[in-house]
Design a protein around this motif. Structure first.
Motif, short mmCIF file in Angstrom:
data_model
loop_
_atom_site.label_atom_id
_atom_site.label_comp_id
_atom_site.label_asym_id
_atom_site.label_seq_id
_atom_site.Cartn_x
_atom_site.Cartn_y
_atom_site.Cartn_z
N ASN A 264 0.82 -1.22 0.00
CA ASN A 264 0.00 0.00 0.00
C ASN A 264 0.85 1.26 0.00
O ASN A 264 0.35 2.34 -0.28
N GLN A 265 2.13 1.15 0.35
CA GLN A 265 3.03 2.30 0.40
C GLN A 265 3.72 2.47 -0.95
O GLN A 265 4.33 1.54 -1.46
N ALA A 266 3.62 3.65 -1.54
CA ALA A 266 4.25 3.93 -2.83
C ALA A 266 5.70 4.37 -2.62
O ALA A 266 6.10 4.76 -1.53
N TYR A 267 6.46 4.32 -3.70
CA TYR A 267 7.78 4.94 -3.69
C TYR A 267 7.58 6.44 -3.56
O TYR A 267 6.60 6.98 -4.07
N GLU A 268 8.49 7.13 -2.88
CA GLU A 268 8.36 8.57 -2.72
C GLU A 268 8.84 9.29 -3.97
O GLU A 268 9.67 8.77 -4.71
N ALA A 269 8.33 10.47 -4.19
CA ALA A 269 8.75 11.31 -5.30
C ALA A 269 9.00 12.71 -4.76
O ALA A 269 8.48 13.08 -3.70
N SER A 270 9.80 13.48 -5.48
CA SER A 270 10.06 14.85 -5.03
C SER A 270 10.13 15.78 -6.23
O SER A 270 10.34 15.36 -7.36
N VAL A 271 9.92 17.05 -5.96
CA VAL A 271 10.02 18.09 -6.98
C VAL A 271 10.67 19.31 -6.31
O VAL A 271 10.47 19.57 -5.13
N ARG A 272 11.49 20.02 -7.08
CA ARG A 272 12.22 21.17 -6.53
C ARG A 272 11.34 22.41 -6.48
O ARG A 272 10.45 22.59 -7.29
N PHE A 273 11.64 23.29 -5.51
CA PHE A 273 11.00 24.60 -5.46
C PHE A 273 12.05 25.65 -5.17
O PHE A 273 13.14 25.36 -4.69
N ARG A 274 11.72 26.90 -5.50
CA ARG A 274 12.59 28.04 -5.21
C ARG A 274 11.70 29.18 -4.73
O ARG A 274 10.66 29.44 -5.29
N ILE A 275 12.15 29.84 -3.67
CA ILE A 275 11.44 31.01 -3.15
C ILE A 275 12.10 32.24 -3.73
O ILE A 275 13.31 32.45 -3.56
N ARG A 276 11.32 33.03 -4.45
CA ARG A 276 11.84 34.26 -5.06
C ARG A 276 11.76 35.40 -4.06
O ARG A 276 10.90 35.40 -3.18
N GLY A 277 12.63 36.38 -4.21
CA GLY A 277 12.57 37.58 -3.37
C GLY A 277 13.36 37.43 -2.09
O GLY A 277 14.31 36.67 -2.00
N GLN A 278 12.92 38.16 -1.07
CA GLN A 278 13.64 38.23 0.20
C GLN A 278 13.54 36.92 0.98
O GLN A 278 12.69 36.10 0.73
N SER A 279 14.44 36.78 1.94
CA SER A 279 14.40 35.61 2.84
C SER A 279 13.11 35.63 3.63
O SER A 279 12.58 36.68 3.96
N ARG A 280 12.62 34.44 3.94
CA ARG A 280 11.35 34.29 4.66
C ARG A 280 11.60 33.62 6.00
O ARG A 280 12.64 33.00 6.20
N PRO A 281 10.64 33.69 6.91
CA PRO A 281 10.80 32.98 8.19
C PRO A 281 10.91 31.48 7.95
O PRO A 281 10.46 30.96 6.94
N SER A 282 11.51 30.78 8.90
CA SER A 282 11.76 29.35 8.72
C SER A 282 10.47 28.54 8.59
O SER A 282 10.47 27.47 7.98
N ASP A 283 9.36 29.04 9.14
CA ASP A 283 8.10 28.29 9.03
C ASP A 283 7.25 28.74 7.83
O ASP A 283 6.09 28.35 7.72
N PHE A 284 7.83 29.51 6.93
CA PHE A 284 7.10 30.04 5.77
C PHE A 284 6.45 28.93 4.94
O PHE A 284 5.28 29.01 4.60
#
Length: 147
Positions: free
Chosen positions: A68-88
C-alpha cells in the motif's frame, strides 16, 4: 497523500533558518485499494506567488506489488525575493493535479489541495509518523476535458 518540504543545505550548513531559498517538496502516498496502479502528478502550485515549483515533466508515483506504500517522489521549489521565516513553507497549501491509474477504471483525474508540512528526519520522527490525508477525504475529482 502527504506533502513535506525540505530546504537544501547552505554552505554554512544552516537549512532551518529560512535563509535557504531552494528546497524540495516530498510526496508520500498510500493507496487504499490494490486496484490503484500508480499516480501521475501533472501540476503543483503553491498558494504564494513567490514560490516557483519546477515541474518540467510528469511525475509518476508507482506502487510495489502487494504494497500500500508507494515509492516517494520529489520536486524542486525556489522562493523568489527576500528571505522568509523558517516556518514560511509550513504555512502553505499546495494544489496538486493529475490522475490516478486504476486496473478497473483506467485514468481518474483529480485535483486536491493539501497542507505542506515540515520534513522530519526518520531518526527524529520515531513515533511521530503522520497518517496520510485520504484521497477520498481531500480530492475534488474534476472531469478534466480532453483526458
Amino acid at each position: 497523500m502527504n506533502i513535506e518540504h525540505r530546504y537544501h543545505q547552505l554552505e554554512s550548513g544552516d537549512s532551518t533558518s529560512g535563509k535557504s531559498k531552494n528546497g524540495a517538496l516530498l510526496f508520500t502516498v498510500k493507496r487504499i485499494s490494490l486496484d490503484t496502479r500508480n499516480i501521475v502528478i501533472k501540476d503543483v502550485k503553491l498558494d504564494h506567488a513567490s514560490i516557483h515549483v519546477s515541474l518540467d515533466q510528469l511525475i509518476m508515483i508507482t506502487f510495489p506489488a502487494d504494497s500500500n506504500q508507494a515509492y516517494e517522489a520529489s520536486v524542486r521549489f525556489r522562493i523568489r525575493g527576500q528571505s522568509r521565516p523558517s516556518d514560511f513553507m509550513s504555512q502553505r497549501r499546495a494544489t496538486v493535479s493529475g490522475y490516478i491509474t486504476s486496473e478497473s477504471s483506467g485514468r481518474i483525474p483529480f485535483r486536491v489541495q493539501l497542507p505542506v508540512s515540515q520534513f522530519m528526519e526518520e531518526a527524529n520522527a520515531v513515533g511521530s509518523e503522520k497518517e496520510p490525508v485520504s484521497m477520498s477525504d481531500r480530492v475534488r475529482v474534476n472531469k478534466l476535458k480532453g483526458e
